[in-house]
Design a protein around this motif. Structure first.
Motif, PDB file in Angstrom:
ATOM      1  N   LEU A 119      14.842   0.030  -5.995  1.00 33.36           N
ATOM      2  CA  LEU A 119      13.471   0.085  -6.284  1.00 33.36           C
ATOM      3  C   LEU A 119      13.225   0.243  -7.795  1.00 33.36           C
ATOM      4  O   LEU A 119      12.111   0.148  -8.152  1.00 33.36           O
TER       5      LEU A 119
ATOM      6  N   THR B 157       7.527  -4.929  -7.679  1.00 31.45           N
ATOM      7  CA  THR B 157       6.461  -3.988  -7.439  1.00 31.45           C
ATOM      8  C   THR B 157       5.424  -4.315  -8.275  1.00 31.45           C
ATOM      9  O   THR B 157       5.345  -4.112  -9.564  1.00 31.45           O
ATOM     10  N   ASP B 158       4.320  -5.001  -7.590  1.00 29.96           N
ATOM     11  CA  ASP B 158       3.208  -5.560  -8.550  1.00 29.96           C
ATOM     12  C   ASP B 158       2.195  -4.093  -8.695  1.00 29.96           C
ATOM     13  O   ASP B 158       1.353  -4.445  -9.815  1.00 29.96           O
ATOM     14  N   SER B 159       2.157  -3.325  -7.595  1.00 27.40           N
ATOM     15  CA  SER B 159       1.213  -2.085  -7.462  1.00 27.40           C
ATOM     16  C   SER B 159       1.637  -1.260  -6.584  1.00 27.40           C
ATOM     17  O   SER B 159       2.187  -1.519  -5.740  1.00 27.40           O
ATOM     18  N   PHE B 160       1.380   0.161  -6.890  1.00 19.62           N
ATOM     19  CA  PHE B 160       1.575   0.876  -5.903  1.00 19.62           C
ATOM     20  C   PHE B 160       0.589   2.233  -6.018  1.00 19.62           C
ATOM     21  O   PHE B 160       0.330   2.677  -7.575  1.00 19.62           O
TER      22      PHE B 160
ATOM     23  N   ASP C 294      17.455  -3.266  -1.799  1.00 19.22           N
ATOM     24  CA  ASP C 294      16.150  -3.112  -2.706  1.00 19.22           C
ATOM     25  C   ASP C 294      16.156  -2.135  -3.723  1.00 19.22           C
ATOM     26  O   ASP C 294      15.685  -0.994  -3.268  1.00 19.22           O
TER      27      ASP C 294
ATOM     28  N   TYR D  16       2.143 -12.232  -1.886  1.00 17.44           N
ATOM     29  CA  TYR D  16       2.088 -11.295  -2.188  1.00 17.44           C
ATOM     30  C   TYR D  16       2.160 -10.292  -0.637  1.00 17.44           C
ATOM     31  O   TYR D  16       1.262 -10.938   0.152  1.00 17.44           O
TER      32      TYR D  16
ATOM     33  N   HIS E 116       1.219  -6.375   1.029  1.00 14.05           N
ATOM     34  CA  HIS E 116       0.600  -5.087   0.994  1.00 14.05           C
ATOM     35  C   HIS E 116       0.849  -4.207   1.929  1.00 14.05           C
ATOM     36  O   HIS E 116       0.652  -4.569   3.097  1.00 14.05           O
TER      37      HIS E 116
ATOM     38  N   ASN F 291      -3.026 -11.248  -5.367  1.00 14.75           N
ATOM     39  CA  ASN F 291      -2.684  -9.781  -5.381  1.00 14.75           C
ATOM     40  C   ASN F 291      -3.842  -9.134  -4.940  1.00 14.75           C
ATOM     41  O   ASN F 291      -3.770  -7.838  -4.971  1.00 14.75           O
TER      42      ASN F 291
ATOM     43  N   PHE G 226       1.763   0.195  -1.631  1.00 16.71           N
ATOM     44  CA  PHE G 226       2.388  -0.583  -2.473  1.00 16.71           C
ATOM     45  C   PHE G 226       2.047  -2.098  -2.391  1.00 16.71           C
ATOM     46  O   PHE G 226       1.933  -2.455  -1.106  1.00 16.71           O
ATOM     47  N   ARG G 227       2.327  -2.960  -3.342  1.00 19.40           N
ATOM     48  CA  ARG G 227       2.120  -4.247  -3.187  1.00 19.40           C
ATOM     49  C   ARG G 227       3.177  -5.059  -3.847  1.00 19.40           C
ATOM     50  O   ARG G 227       3.580  -4.537  -5.035  1.00 19.40           O
ATOM     51  N   LEU G 228       3.799  -5.772  -3.210  1.00 19.52           N
ATOM     52  CA  LEU G 228       5.016  -6.719  -3.626  1.00 19.52           C
ATOM     53  C   LEU G 228       4.753  -8.151  -3.972  1.00 19.52           C
ATOM     54  O   LEU G 228       4.015  -8.688  -3.131  1.00 19.52           O
TER      55      LEU G 228
END
Length: 185
Positions: free
Chosen positions: A137, A164-167, A135, A37, A39, A87, A173-175
């Protein structure tokens, strides 16, 4: 007329024979697989202590602390983001994601990425993994190319699937990066 009939029958026989014996395509299996992950906390003018990325170019008239309107077209950001095994942003980093992304489309959210995962830990990995690609998105998952590496990843190539795991707005954002190497030395 007879030659047309024979031509049709010949074509039909080839079609029947080839459908009875399907052509097998080789299924490649990864020689190495990682899930990591990264960040990204973009500098917004008020978070210099925590920011891991910054806008370095923007459309004329825009500032460098807020992403441009119209799908961020024209923004270029550089980053030095922590890489973790899970994550959680506060987990111990196993390396850094270093590189840039640029927003290159006027009608949807799309970025072009060029970056490396840099590892320098005897607990996990040593060396680099180099990534490059478009990418889009708005897609749930996106594939980009792994074009090489050094150290534990010397001459490795493969595909990284990004999700995209979180934003959180336009600041964090976290990938999730699912790495599959198909060439390992």
């Amino acid at each position: 007329m007879a030659s047309n009939t024979w031509g049709f029958l010949s074509f039909f026989m080839v079609l029947v024979v080839t459908s009875a014996y399907p052509i097998k395509t080789k299924q490649y299996k990864p020689c190495k697989h990682l899930v990591l992950y990264f960040h990204d906390i973009i500098y917004n003018g008020m978070n210099k202590e925590n920011a891991t990325s910054a806008i370095v170019a923007a459309p004329q008239g825009a500032n460098l602390t807020i992403l441009a309107s119209q799908f961020h077209f024209g923004n270029i950001a550089v980053f030095d983001d922590p890489i973790t095994l899970d994550n959680n942003l506060h987990s111990k980093p196993v390396g850094r994601a270093q590189g840039m992304y640029l927003y290159d489309t006027k009608n949807t959210y799309t970025a072009w990425l060029g970056f490396s995962f840099v590892f320098n830990s005897t607990d996990y990995y040593q060396g680099t993994i180099n990534f490059i690609g478009a990418d889009p998105l708005m897609n749930k998952t996106r594939d980009i190319s792994i074009v090489g590496g050094t150290g534990d990843f010397f001459m490795h190539r493969g595909v990284a699937t990004l999700m995209t795991d979180s934003f959180e707005g336009e600041v964090y954002f976290r990938l999730k990066v699912d790495i599959k190497f198909y060439e390992c030395w």
